[in-house]
Design an enzyme around this catalytic site. Structure first.
Site, short mmCIF file in Angstrom:
data_model
loop_
_atom_site.label_atom_id
_atom_site.label_comp_id
_atom_site.label_asym_id
_atom_site.label_seq_id
_atom_site.Cartn_x
_atom_site.Cartn_y
_atom_site.Cartn_z
N ASP A 1 0.97 -1.16 0.13
CA ASP A 1 -0.06 -0.04 0.18
C ASP A 1 1.11 1.36 -0.03
OD1 ASP A 1 -2.11 1.69 0.54
OD2 ASP A 1 -1.59 1.74 2.40
N ASP B 1 -1.79 -0.10 6.07
CA ASP B 1 -1.72 0.68 7.47
C ASP B 1 -3.16 0.81 8.02
OD1 ASP B 1 -2.26 2.56 5.11
OD2 ASP B 1 -2.40 3.87 6.84
N ASP C 1 -0.15 5.21 0.97
CA ASP C 1 -0.29 6.24 1.80
C ASP C 1 -0.61 5.72 3.21
OD1 ASP C 1 -0.85 8.80 0.31
OD2 ASP C 1 -2.42 7.82 -0.70
N LYS D 1 -4.66 19.88 -4.99
CA LYS D 1 -4.53 19.29 -3.88
C LYS D 1 -3.21 18.53 -4.18
CE LYS D 1 -5.53 15.12 -2.60
NZ LYS D 1 -4.88 14.08 -2.84
N GLY E 1 -9.97 7.43 -1.08
CA GLY E 1 -9.92 8.33 -2.64
C GLY E 1 -10.22 10.11 -2.36
N GLY E 2 -9.31 10.88 -2.68
CA GLY E 2 -9.49 12.05 -2.46
C GLY E 2 -10.95 12.88 -2.76
N LYS E 3 -11.27 12.36 -4.05
CA LYS E 3 -12.65 13.18 -4.59
C LYS E 3 -13.61 12.79 -3.96
CE LYS E 3 -10.75 13.11 -9.41
NZ LYS E 3 -10.69 12.15 -10.45
N THR F 1 -2.69 0.70 -4.56
CA THR F 1 -3.15 1.66 -3.65
C THR F 1 -4.49 2.31 -4.55
OG1 THR F 1 -2.49 4.08 -3.07
CG2 THR F 1 -1.35 3.07 -5.26
C1 XBP Z 1 -5.30 6.11 0.60
C2 XBP Z 1 -6.13 7.10 0.40
C3 XBP Z 1 -6.11 7.90 -0.87
C4 XBP Z 1 -5.35 9.53 -0.24
C5 XBP Z 1 -5.63 10.58 -1.31
O1 XBP Z 1 -5.00 5.22 -0.15
O2 XBP Z 1 -7.37 7.05 0.74
O3 XBP Z 1 -7.35 8.34 -1.22
O4 XBP Z 1 -5.97 9.82 0.79
O5 XBP Z 1 -5.55 10.07 -2.71
P1 XBP Z 1 -3.96 4.05 -0.12
P2 XBP Z 1 -6.07 10.88 -3.91
O6 XBP Z 1 -3.62 3.99 1.47
O7 XBP Z 1 -4.45 2.76 -0.66
O8 XBP Z 1 -2.57 4.48 -1.08
O9 XBP Z 1 -6.55 12.28 -3.64
O10 XBP Z 1 -5.11 10.79 -4.93
O11 XBP Z 1 -7.46 9.98 -4.16
MG MG Z 2 -2.86 3.36 3.36
#
Ligand code: XBP
Ligand code: MG
Length: 256
Positions: free
Chosen positions: A10, A183, A12, A85, A53-55, A122
């Site tokens: 993963d 995480d 983030d 962002k 997802g950010g959106k 991710t």
């Molecule tokens: C974590 C998320 C992501 C980020 C934002 O994803 O939820 O949405 O917070 O990314 P992961 P975007 O841990 O699976 O990487 O704004 O690009 O959607």
């Molecule tokens: Mg994560």
């Protein structure tokens, strides 16, 4: 007995503390740039992280606002906010403001030397992932990974297992031949729904999540001079996660 053949990471919160140090301040900066009175604090963001997802996260937040704060042209605004962002996020990553979590880069190198394939699974935007990998591996980051599966690979985001299925398809491996690093609860649910065994390294935002189904939960992956601690499951004997520990963890799943 199945052999461990690939590690699936993963991004983030797992590779680096990208949420608190990257996405959250970048969202707030984008909101300010567009003249919005939205300003997420850490407690609010912790709850909003349940939405991957950010959106999707911004839409979810907007739905919770009272009628007088609703925005008519929201659907035109969301992609613009998201792009802004991500521009901030990528700039900060390139400037080196988001250090990787302990042990991650070391383990990737050791695993690759031991013949394990590396992959990324991710829900975040590809350009964000590429910036983060480039900050650690340099311009040839791509050559280190068998696949970078991102939001464009699997539009239905975690906890859906889609992104893991995409990785397994590309690697041509069975889920039991892989090990995932996550995480968050949504990440663990995605990996487990694809039957991929999972090791969790939580952070401030995810420490109280439910990680049931994980093989182990460690505070981080550890370094020789910075031992990690097991919060659930076996602790690495040497104080840090290495390939031998992953193989023993992986074998333990067969005994379950
Ligand atoms: C974590 C998320 C992501 C980020 C934002 O994803 O939820 O949405 O917070 O990314 P992961 P975007 O841990 O699976 O990487 O704004 O690009 O959607
Ligand atoms: Mg994560």
């Amino acid at each position: 007995m199945t052999t461990l053949k690939a590690l699936i990471f993963d991004v983030d919160g797992t590779l680096a503390d990208t949420e608190g140090e990257g996405h959250l301040p970048a969202f707030n900066q984008a909101f300010a740039d567009f003249g919005l009175d939205w300003d997420w604090d850490r407690a609010t963001y912790k709850q909003l992280l349940a939405i991957t997802g950010g959106k999707e996260r911004m839409r979810h937040f907007h739905r919770s606002l009272p009628a007088e704060r609703q925005i008519q042209e929201l659907e035109q605004l969301i992609p613009q906010l998201h792009e802004r962002k991500n521009a901030y996020y990528q700039q900060w990553v390139i400037e080196g403001r988001l250090p990787w979590r302990p042990g991650v880069r070391r383990l990737m190198d050791e695993a690759a030397s031991a013949g394990l394939q590396l992959a990324v699974a991710t829900t975040t935007t590809r350009e964000n992932v590429e910036a983060l990998l480039q900050s650690a591996f340099g311009p040839d980051f791509d050559g280190h990974f068998a696949i970078l599966a991102c939001a464009d690979t699997a539009p239905v985001k975690k906890p859906s297992p889609d992104v893991y299925h995409a990785v397994l398809d590309k690697l041509q491996l069975q889920p039991g031949e892989c090990l995932a690093f996550e995480d968050s609860e949504n990440g663990v649910r995605a990996a487990r729904a694809a039957e991929v065994p999972v090791l969790v390294t939580p952070n401030d935002f995810t420490e109280d999540h439910d990680f049931s189904g994980a093989l182990a939960v460690l505070d981080h992956l550890g370094e020789p001079d910075r031992p990690c601690r097991a919060l659930a499951g076996p602790a690495p004997e040497r104080g840090y996660v290495d390939v031998a520990y992953l193989e023993s963890l992986h074998r333990s799943k067969e005994a379950r």
